[in-house]
Design a protein around this motif. Sequence first.
Motif, PDB file in Angstrom:
ATOM      1  N   LEU A 194       0.102 -14.558  -1.501  1.00 56.89           N
ATOM      2  CA  LEU A 194       1.110 -15.279  -0.731  1.00 56.89           C
ATOM      3  C   LEU A 194       0.896 -16.775  -0.877  1.00 56.89           C
ATOM      4  CD1 LEU A 194       0.992 -13.123   2.528  1.00 56.89           C
ATOM      5  CD2 LEU A 194       2.761 -13.066   0.757  1.00 56.89           C
ATOM      6  N   MET A 195       1.985 -17.498  -1.121  1.00 60.48           N
ATOM      7  CA  MET A 195       1.897 -18.947  -1.333  1.00 60.48           C
ATOM      8  C   MET A 195       3.008 -19.663  -0.578  1.00 60.48           C
ATOM      9  SD  MET A 195       1.273 -18.903  -5.447  1.00 60.48           S
ATOM     10  CE  MET A 195       2.599 -17.712  -5.668  1.00 60.48           C
ATOM     11  N   GLU A 196       2.769 -20.907  -0.281  1.00 58.49           N
ATOM     12  CA  GLU A 196       3.781 -21.809   0.245  1.00 58.49           C
ATOM     13  C   GLU A 196       3.734 -23.078  -0.595  1.00 58.49           C
ATOM     14  OE1 GLU A 196       5.188 -23.896   4.466  1.00 58.49           O
ATOM     15  OE2 GLU A 196       3.437 -22.582   4.404  1.00 58.49           O
ATOM     16  N   ASP A 197       4.835 -23.355  -1.269  1.00 55.36           N
ATOM     17  CA  ASP A 197       4.890 -24.470  -2.215  1.00 55.36           C
ATOM     18  C   ASP A 197       3.764 -24.400  -3.239  1.00 55.36           C
ATOM     19  OD1 ASP A 197       7.211 -25.607  -1.356  1.00 55.36           O
ATOM     20  OD2 ASP A 197       6.271 -27.137  -0.117  1.00 55.36           O
ATOM     21  N   GLY A 198       3.492 -23.191  -3.742  1.00 54.74           N
ATOM     22  CA  GLY A 198       2.523 -23.011  -4.808  1.00 54.74           C
ATOM     23  C   GLY A 198       1.075 -23.003  -4.371  1.00 54.74           C
ATOM     24  N   VAL A 199       0.807 -23.061  -3.054  1.00 58.71           N
ATOM     25  CA  VAL A 199      -0.565 -23.098  -2.531  1.00 58.71           C
ATOM     26  C   VAL A 199      -0.811 -21.829  -1.715  1.00 58.71           C
ATOM     27  CG1 VAL A 199      -2.129 -24.281  -0.949  1.00 58.71           C
ATOM     28  CG2 VAL A 199      -0.693 -25.606  -2.509  1.00 58.71           C
ATOM     29  N   LEU A 200      -1.964 -21.205  -1.908  1.00 59.33           N
ATOM     30  CA  LEU A 200      -2.322 -20.004  -1.154  1.00 59.33           C
ATOM     31  C   LEU A 200      -2.183 -20.263   0.344  1.00 59.33           C
ATOM     32  CD1 LEU A 200      -5.564 -18.944  -3.079  1.00 59.33           C
ATOM     33  CD2 LEU A 200      -3.265 -17.986  -3.347  1.00 59.33           C
ATOM     34  N   LEU A 201      -1.456 -19.387   1.065  1.00 60.86           N
ATOM     35  CA  LEU A 201      -1.218 -19.633   2.486  1.00 60.86           C
ATOM     36  C   LEU A 201      -2.018 -18.713   3.403  1.00 60.86           C
ATOM     37  CD1 LEU A 201       0.754 -17.258   3.871  1.00 60.86           C
ATOM     38  CD2 LEU A 201       2.480 -18.364   2.479  1.00 60.86           C
ATOM     39  N   GLY A 202      -2.655 -17.675   2.876  1.00 59.08           N
ATOM     40  CA  GLY A 202      -3.423 -16.763   3.709  1.00 59.08           C
ATOM     41  C   GLY A 202      -4.557 -17.476   4.411  1.00 59.08           C
ATOM     42  N   PRO A 203      -4.966 -16.996   5.593  1.00 55.05           N
ATOM     43  CA  PRO A 203      -6.059 -17.643   6.323  1.00 55.05           C
ATOM     44  C   PRO A 203      -7.352 -17.746   5.514  1.00 55.05           C
ATOM     45  CG  PRO A 203      -4.902 -16.129   7.755  1.00 55.05           C
ATOM     46  CD  PRO A 203      -4.354 -15.901   6.367  1.00 55.05           C
ATOM     47  N   ALA A 204      -7.687 -16.691   4.744  1.00 50.30           N
ATOM     48  CA  ALA A 204      -8.871 -16.703   3.875  1.00 50.30           C
ATOM     49  C   ALA A 204      -8.603 -15.722   2.745  1.00 50.30           C
ATOM     50  CB  ALA A 204     -10.134 -16.326   4.642  1.00 50.30           C
ATOM     51  N   PRO A 205      -7.880 -16.120   1.702  1.00 50.40           N
ATOM     52  CA  PRO A 205      -7.408 -15.182   0.674  1.00 50.40           C
ATOM     53  C   PRO A 205      -8.501 -14.406  -0.041  1.00 50.40           C
ATOM     54  CG  PRO A 205      -6.296 -17.308   0.487  1.00 50.40           C
ATOM     55  CD  PRO A 205      -7.401 -17.490   1.471  1.00 50.40           C
ATOM     56  N   TYR A 206      -9.699 -14.956  -0.135  1.00 49.00           N
ATOM     57  CA  TYR A 206     -10.791 -14.260  -0.804  1.00 49.00           C
ATOM     58  C   TYR A 206     -11.722 -13.561   0.191  1.00 49.00           C
ATOM     59  CZ  TYR A 206      -9.670 -16.547  -5.265  1.00 49.00           C
ATOM     60  OH  TYR A 206      -9.050 -16.964  -6.420  1.00 49.00           O
ATOM     61  N   SER A 207     -12.092 -14.239   1.264  1.00 52.25           N
ATOM     62  CA  SER A 207     -13.072 -13.683   2.201  1.00 52.25           C
ATOM     63  C   SER A 207     -12.479 -12.636   3.127  1.00 52.25           C
ATOM     64  CB  SER A 207     -13.678 -14.816   3.041  1.00 52.25           C
ATOM     65  OG  SER A 207     -14.358 -15.743   2.222  1.00 52.25           O
ATOM     66  N   ALA A 208     -11.201 -12.793   3.495  1.00 56.69           N
ATOM     67  CA  ALA A 208     -10.526 -11.845   4.392  1.00 56.69           C
ATOM     68  C   ALA A 208      -9.034 -11.906   4.086  1.00 56.69           C
ATOM     69  CB  ALA A 208     -10.805 -12.201   5.853  1.00 56.69           C
ATOM     70  N   PRO A 209      -8.560 -11.150   3.091  1.00 57.02           N
ATOM     71  CA  PRO A 209      -7.206 -11.337   2.577  1.00 57.02           C
ATOM     72  C   PRO A 209      -6.083 -10.862   3.491  1.00 57.02           C
ATOM     73  CG  PRO A 209      -8.284  -9.504   1.464  1.00 57.02           C
ATOM     74  CD  PRO A 209      -9.332 -10.169   2.294  1.00 57.02           C
ATOM     75  N   ALA A 210      -6.381 -10.215   4.619  1.00 52.17           N
ATOM     76  CA  ALA A 210      -5.309  -9.777   5.517  1.00 52.17           C
ATOM     77  C   ALA A 210      -4.524 -10.989   6.008  1.00 52.17           C
ATOM     78  CB  ALA A 210      -5.895  -9.015   6.700  1.00 52.17           C
ATOM     79  N   ALA A 211      -3.194 -10.919   5.891  1.00 50.82           N
ATOM     80  CA  ALA A 211      -2.328 -12.065   6.195  1.00 50.82           C
ATOM     81  C   ALA A 211      -1.909 -12.033   7.663  1.00 50.82           C
ATOM     82  CB  ALA A 211      -1.113 -12.073   5.279  1.00 50.82           C
ATOM     83  N   TYR A 212      -2.812 -12.460   8.548  1.00 51.28           N
ATOM     84  CA  TYR A 212      -2.463 -12.522   9.963  1.00 51.28           C
ATOM     85  C   TYR A 212      -1.611 -13.756  10.269  1.00 51.28           C
ATOM     86  CZ  TYR A 212      -5.417  -8.587  11.082  1.00 51.28           C
ATOM     87  OH  TYR A 212      -5.948  -7.314  11.156  1.00 51.28           O
ATOM     88  N   TYR A 213      -1.495 -14.656   9.303  1.00 48.33           N
ATOM     89  CA  TYR A 213      -0.565 -15.782   9.439  1.00 48.33           C
ATOM     90  C   TYR A 213       0.556 -15.612   8.422  1.00 48.33           C
ATOM     91  CZ  TYR A 213       1.645 -20.231   8.524  1.00 48.33           C
ATOM     92  OH  TYR A 213       2.580 -21.204   8.316  1.00 48.33           O
ATOM     93  N   PHE A 214       1.782 -15.938   8.846  1.00 53.60           N
ATOM     94  CA  PHE A 214       2.916 -15.920   7.952  1.00 53.60           C
ATOM     95  C   PHE A 214       3.854 -17.044   8.373  1.00 53.60           C
ATOM     96  CE2 PHE A 214       6.186 -13.988   5.298  1.00 53.60           C
ATOM     97  CZ  PHE A 214       5.424 -13.322   4.343  1.00 53.60           C
TER      98      PHE A 214
END
Length: 820
Positions: A194-214
């Motif tokens: 998941l990205m916003e303007d080309g930047v990873l937007l997840g809270p911690a894409p590698y350490s905890a990839p669950a997207a609790y923020y959107f």
Amino acid sequence: MTTRTTTLLVSALALAGLSGPARARAQQSDSSDQSPSGAEVPATEGSEPARGSDSEPDSGSGTDSGSDSDSDSDSGSDSDSDSDSDSDSDSDSGADSSADSGSSADADDEDAEEEEPFRVGDEVVTGQAEEIFHTGGSAHEISEETLERLDYDDPNSILVAVPGVYVRQEDGFGLRPNIGIRGANAERSRRVTLMEDGVLLGPAPYSAPAAYYFPLVTRMTGVDVFMGAAAIPYGPHTVGGAIDFHDRPIPTRHEGGLDLALGSTWYGRFHAHYGDSNEWGGFLVEAVHLRTDGIRQLDFVAGDSTTGFDRTDIVARGELHGDLTADIYHRFEFTVGLGLERSNETYVGLTDADLRANPWRRYGATGTDRMDWWRTRVMARYELLSDPVDLVVTAYRHDFDRAWQRLDGFVDGTSLADVIANPTSGRNAFYYDVLTGVEPATTGGQALLRVLNHRVFVSQGVQARVRVRAQTDELRHTIEVGLRLHYDEIARHHTGVGLFIDGSALVSDHQGERQLTLNRAQSIAFSPYVAYQVRFRGLTVTPGLRLEAIRGEFFDMMSGLFQITEQAQLLPGLGVTYEVLPDVAAFAGVHQGYSPVAPGQPDGTRPELSWNYEIGGRYGRVDSPTHGQVAFFLSDYQNITGECSGAGGCPEALVDRMFNGDRATILGIEAEGSHTFVVDETRIPLRANYTYTYTRFATAFVSDSPQFGTVSVGDHLPYIPEHQLTAGAGVEWRMLRANAQALYVSPMRDVASVGPILAGEGTDEQFYLDLMASVEVFPGIRLYVRGENLTNSAPIVSRRPYGARTGRPLLVQGGLEASF
């Protein structure tokens, strides 16, 4: 634990035809909105439309053809296909378009394209359409015009209009979506980049990839969905796909808007934005607030009387740029953002009997369940655009703090999921009565367990991309090199208290607070890539290679356990496109899919790996009245993984643990098409897409994962519909507009199984019909009404986390929209 996996380059990488759809972020405006000096800018190779681009094409891995900051070397300068222009020729371009960015027009047309000048504010979509048409892979672009047709606040309703994308509904409003692409695990969107303007937007894409923020999609002006090979540049999760949301760009002149709405469930929306620019820079400020009292009714009020939410997003952007007519163009952009949420949401659903009796009921024991979070965002981006070299560098940091207080089970460990699934069997009958307040608990172990899961996240990094273009005789070459250096971390502090139901109140069991989880994980990832594209007449070939090198650390403060995880994975692939006829192209691709192991996993946990294949054809450019695409995909998993979370109904002891699923096969067909009829002053846009998906485990195993369980060879994967169909139609005449969207989703399994879906082990068929109509009462002022789920259906859409639940009911909103 140390995991090292390295794969040789046996196939090449179809890096989305080196990219997703090109989104030259120049803003469309009146014909008088030329460059500040009023000069024309020649469309030389590599030139960029005025304003530069608002976002990088990827999160550190780049591509040749889908840059948000570059126009393709072979297509001249092209503007954003999501133009606000009202011209008939563009009104359908990009709308519902599904395609990928690739290369541009044929070599025979190159000289003519390079000679064609473009004026700032002019609409140049030919190069964009050519890039999409020649791409060797699948990607889908949802334009601003398409987003505005039904003006959804729920991202699920937007994304299901893309073939190959599935969602598992949870709260009815899409606060924390569960999105899967081409069969990838949908739980908390953890297998989607998941990205916003080309930047990873997840809270911690590698350490905890669950997207609790959107992010709130209300403020987005475009969405790109990349699938299969097209997702490789965007890592780290490339098994299914990637999604990039595009913020509103800084306008080329003073421009603003206001949107006010009110509706059922005391739904309210406030959305305002304003920006301006001059010859050396510009700014934009934007604010969105959404709220509702909720769609569910508590048995009794033990806490907040509503089951709704309040959400706020505030964004401010500024830029400085150089001379738009110079051979070398410089641009610097700085963005800050703040997000807030308070939602009275729960993980507890209903028994089947309770849901059939009243689908909007909610057990009173969940009356104190609440999520509170805040998020800050800072991003700085520098762009240097020239002929034939372009450079884009982005630095970013996100801080996210969330605390979710919610009912999680019983103190003695009895599972809520088991009690709700079988409320009349054995001891479950008594625990069901305790849950619903019919009977009081008689022992401390029968007390309800309410947890407070407090997590603090950091995500930060820097990413860069360099692109060089050249031509030798009839061969056109583009080589792109990029990298991302990313760091993220999560700190978990979970506590629990025991509660008894006393009348209409929840009272403590006086046993004090229990420490459930106390740990910390962090990851640092280095992701370089190289991509090369060569074009000869109608043939485009795109090989490439990406590396994910990750070092993770995990420390459990309760047990004293400390682990280090190291991973290195090469991701190769190849994409090919051939223009069979002027409006017909065939494409094919192969790439290796990958999803890394998060820190803190048991020994033997392997990353998710697959070989993904794709072949298809497309007709027409996206700026044509008629266009469509058909694609066949096959994902051959060497190891498919599952991951436990509260959203999947996992007990606290298994939360965030990954499970190997070994070999599996997922294949399917995606088809879509659109056409716009134009009769005098009336436009009738039509669109439809269909996805068929077949899944199969190829290995038998037994897993602690609730959704895997005991798996036999041939079992189908859970929460992937076999059939999904979306259709849309509209009528637009002068100041009047009306657009409708219908969605059908076939039943989905709740657990891995084969044969007919048994009662209590799957979801219902789903059908939704939505409609939005508006009238422009004065220039720039429009009144609208929107209805969602007009049939007021209430199917079971999920049995996760704990019990059956429905989606949204019939919702009606009316509002006023003004632009200036």
